[in-house]
Design a protein around this motif. Structure first.
Motif, PDB file in Angstrom:
ATOM      1  N   GLN A 117      67.025  18.965  19.289  1.00  0.00           N
ATOM      2  CA  GLN A 117      67.454  17.484  19.384  1.00  0.00           C
ATOM      3  C   GLN A 117      68.565  17.292  20.308  1.00  0.00           C
ATOM      4  OE1 GLN A 117      69.658  15.965  15.890  1.00  0.00           O
ATOM      5  NE2 GLN A 117      69.676  13.898  16.436  1.00  0.00           N
ATOM      6  N   SER A 123      71.086  10.999  24.467  1.00  0.00           N
ATOM      7  CA  SER A 123      70.487  10.583  23.222  1.00  0.00           C
ATOM      8  C   SER A 123      70.135  11.267  22.154  1.00  0.00           C
ATOM      9  CB  SER A 123      68.963   9.866  23.754  1.00  0.00           C
ATOM     10  OG  SER A 123      68.318   9.296  22.763  1.00  0.00           O
ATOM     11  N   ASP A 124      70.397  10.678  20.836  1.00  0.00           N
ATOM     12  CA  ASP A 124      70.315  11.329  19.770  1.00  0.00           C
ATOM     13  C   ASP A 124      68.891  11.383  19.120  1.00  0.00           C
ATOM     14  OD1 ASP A 124      72.949  12.078  19.374  1.00  0.00           O
ATOM     15  OD2 ASP A 124      73.342  10.069  18.296  1.00  0.00           O
ATOM     16  N   THR A 125      68.148  10.681  19.918  1.00  0.00           N
ATOM     17  CA  THR A 125      66.557  10.619  19.585  1.00  0.00           C
ATOM     18  C   THR A 125      65.870  11.298  20.720  1.00  0.00           C
ATOM     19  OG1 THR A 125      66.480   8.344  20.504  1.00  0.00           O
ATOM     20  CG2 THR A 125      66.921   8.231  18.147  1.00  0.00           C
ATOM     21  N   PHE A 172      62.088   9.563  22.372  1.00  0.00           N
ATOM     22  CA  PHE A 172      61.830   8.493  21.356  1.00  0.00           C
ATOM     23  C   PHE A 172      63.095   7.540  21.070  1.00  0.00           C
ATOM     24  CE2 PHE A 172      59.352  12.176  19.461  1.00  0.00           C
ATOM     25  CZ  PHE A 172      58.146  11.692  20.194  1.00  0.00           C
ATOM     26  N   THR A 173      62.929   6.669  20.341  1.00  0.00           N
ATOM     27  CA  THR A 173      64.240   5.762  19.847  1.00  0.00           C
ATOM     28  C   THR A 173      63.929   5.138  18.726  1.00  0.00           C
ATOM     29  OG1 THR A 173      65.469   3.743  20.783  1.00  0.00           O
ATOM     30  CG2 THR A 173      62.910   3.590  20.897  1.00  0.00           C
ATOM     31  N   TRP A 174      64.943   4.517  17.866  1.00  0.00           N
ATOM     32  CA  TRP A 174      65.097   3.914  16.630  1.00  0.00           C
ATOM     33  C   TRP A 174      64.504   2.385  17.304  1.00  0.00           C
ATOM     34  CZ3 TRP A 174      64.254   6.824  12.904  1.00  0.00           C
ATOM     35  CH2 TRP A 174      64.984   8.140  12.763  1.00  0.00           C
ATOM     36  N   PHE A 233      64.448  15.475   8.879  1.00  0.00           N
ATOM     37  CA  PHE A 233      65.536  14.719   9.113  1.00  0.00           C
ATOM     38  C   PHE A 233      66.579  14.632   7.836  1.00  0.00           C
ATOM     39  CE2 PHE A 233      62.070  13.302  11.980  1.00  0.00           C
ATOM     40  CZ  PHE A 233      62.990  12.467  12.986  1.00  0.00           C
ATOM     41  N   LEU A 277      61.158   5.400  13.840  1.00  0.00           N
ATOM     42  CA  LEU A 277      61.228   6.181  14.930  1.00  0.00           C
ATOM     43  C   LEU A 277      60.024   5.964  15.696  1.00  0.00           C
ATOM     44  CD1 LEU A 277      62.957   8.370  16.434  1.00  0.00           C
ATOM     45  CD2 LEU A 277      61.507  10.195  15.426  1.00  0.00           C
ATOM     46  N   ALA A 303      71.821   4.536  12.174  1.00  0.00           N
ATOM     47  CA  ALA A 303      70.978   5.414  12.735  1.00  0.00           C
ATOM     48  C   ALA A 303      71.631   6.819  13.735  1.00  0.00           C
ATOM     49  CB  ALA A 303      70.451   4.754  14.238  1.00  0.00           C
TER      50      ALA A 303
END
Length: 271
Positions: free
Chosen positions: A225, A90-92, A119-121, A165, A130, A154
Motif C-alpha cells: 500500500q 495515495s492510500d489507494t 485505485f480510488t474509492w 482490508f 474500490l 475512507a
C-alpha cells in the motif's frame, strides 16, 4: 533477383513492426504496471534450388541447396518481470510484489486483469467501493466488489501485505472488514490478450486464472500500500534495440537497391 526483392521487402516490413513495438515501449515508460514487449521473428519458406541427389544412382548430397524467402513477425512477447516500486501519497495506491494480477469488473460485466494498482474509492449505488481510474470495480478474492462499511471514513481503511482490508474504530483498534483484494496468477501470462488502459483478457493460451487465496502450491504475492508498480521498460536497452532495428531496415533497403541495380543491368544487356 526477384527472390531477393521480396525477401528484403519482408525484412523491411518485419523491422517496421519491430520499430513500432520499441516505440510503444518507450511511449509507455511512465505507464503504471506496463510490461515491455519484444518482437520475435521467424523465417519463411525455403525453396530447393537443386535436387537432393547428384548421381544417377541416387546418392544423397551431404548438404541440400536451399534458399530462404525472407522473414516475418512471429509474435510480440510481453516480459512480465517486476517493475520498480514507486512511492505514492495515495492510500489507494497498490503495487504487487510477485506474479499476481488485480481483477476488475468491466462495463460489460466481464472480469479483466491488470498490474495497474492506481485505485480510488468511488461513491455509487453500491456504496463506497474500490475502483480503478475508469470506475471499474476492483474485485476481492471471492469475486465481489470491495465496499467500505457504512459510517467508516475512507482514510481509516488500510491494507495488510496479504491484501486484507481493515479499519480503525473510534478507539483506534483495527477491525477486520472480512475482505481481501483479489490476486490471480496464470500458467502463461504471455498468452493474455492486451487491451487498452492496461487491462488484460483471459485467452485459451493464458489458461484460466488461479486464485492465490484458494489455489494450493502458488507463491503468494504481497500487496504494497502506498506504492505503484512502474513499467519495466529499460530506456537504454530500448534505444539500443531501436538502433539495431534501424540498421537492419537500412540493410534490407540496400538489398532491394542492389537487386534493382542487377535487374537494370540485365535489361541493358541487349543494348
Amino acid at each position: 533477383m526477384m527472390r531477393a526483392l521480396w525477401s528484403a521487402a519482408s525484412g523491411m516490413i518485419a523491422q517496421q513492426t519491430n520499430v513500432d513495438t520499441i516505440s510503444n515501449n518507450i511511449a509507455n515508460v511512465n505507464t503504471t504496471g506496463y510490461k515491455t514487449e519484444k518482437t520475435e521473428f521467424k523465417s519463411l519458406l525455403y525453396q530447393n534450388l537443386q535436387a537432393r541427389t547428384t548421381t544417377a544412382n541416387g546418392a544423397n548430397k551431404p548438404i541440400p541447396a536451399q534458399v530462404g524467402l525472407g522473414t516475418r513477425v512471429a509474435s510480440n512477447t510481453s516480459m512480465f518481470t517486476q517493475g520498480a516500486m514507486l512511492a505514492s501519497e495515495s492510500d489507494t495506491a497498490f503495487a504487487i510484489d510477485g506474479e499476481g494480477f488485480f481483477a476488475v469488473r468491466g462495463a460489460d460485466g466481464n472480469t479483466y486483469y491488470t498490474r495497474n494498482g492506481n485505485f480510488t474509492w468511488s461513491i455509487g449505488n453500491d456504496g463506497v467501493i474500490l475502483t480503478n481510474s475508469d470506475g471499474y470495480p476492483v474485485l476481492d478474492s471471492r469475486g465481489n466488489m470491495i465496499r467500505i462499511p457504512d459510517g467508516v471514513a475512507a482514510e481509516k481503511v488500510s491494507v495488510t501485505s496479504q491484501g486484507q482490508f481493515y479499519y480503525r474504530n473510534a478507539q483506534g483498534n483495527p477491525v477486520d472488514m472480512n475482505q481481501s483484494i483479489g490476486l490471480f496468477q496464470f500458467n502463461n501470462p504471455g498468452g493474455l490478450e492486451k487491451l487498452q488502459d492496461s487491462l488484460l483478457r483471459v485467452t485459451d493460451a493464458s489458461g484460466n486464472p488461479m486464485n492465490e487465496a484458494t489455489t494450493a502450491g502458488l507463491d503468494r504475492s504481497n500487496v504494497r500500500q502506498g506504492y505503484l508498480e512502474g513499467s519495466n521498460v529499460q530506456v537504454a536497452d530500448e534505444m539500443v534495440n531501436l538502433i539495431i532495428a534501424q540498421r537492419a531496415y537500412e540493410l534490407n533497403s540496400k538489398a532491394i537497391q542492389a537487386s534493382d541495380d542487377m535487374l537494370s543491368q540485365a535489361n541493358q544487356l541487349r543494348r
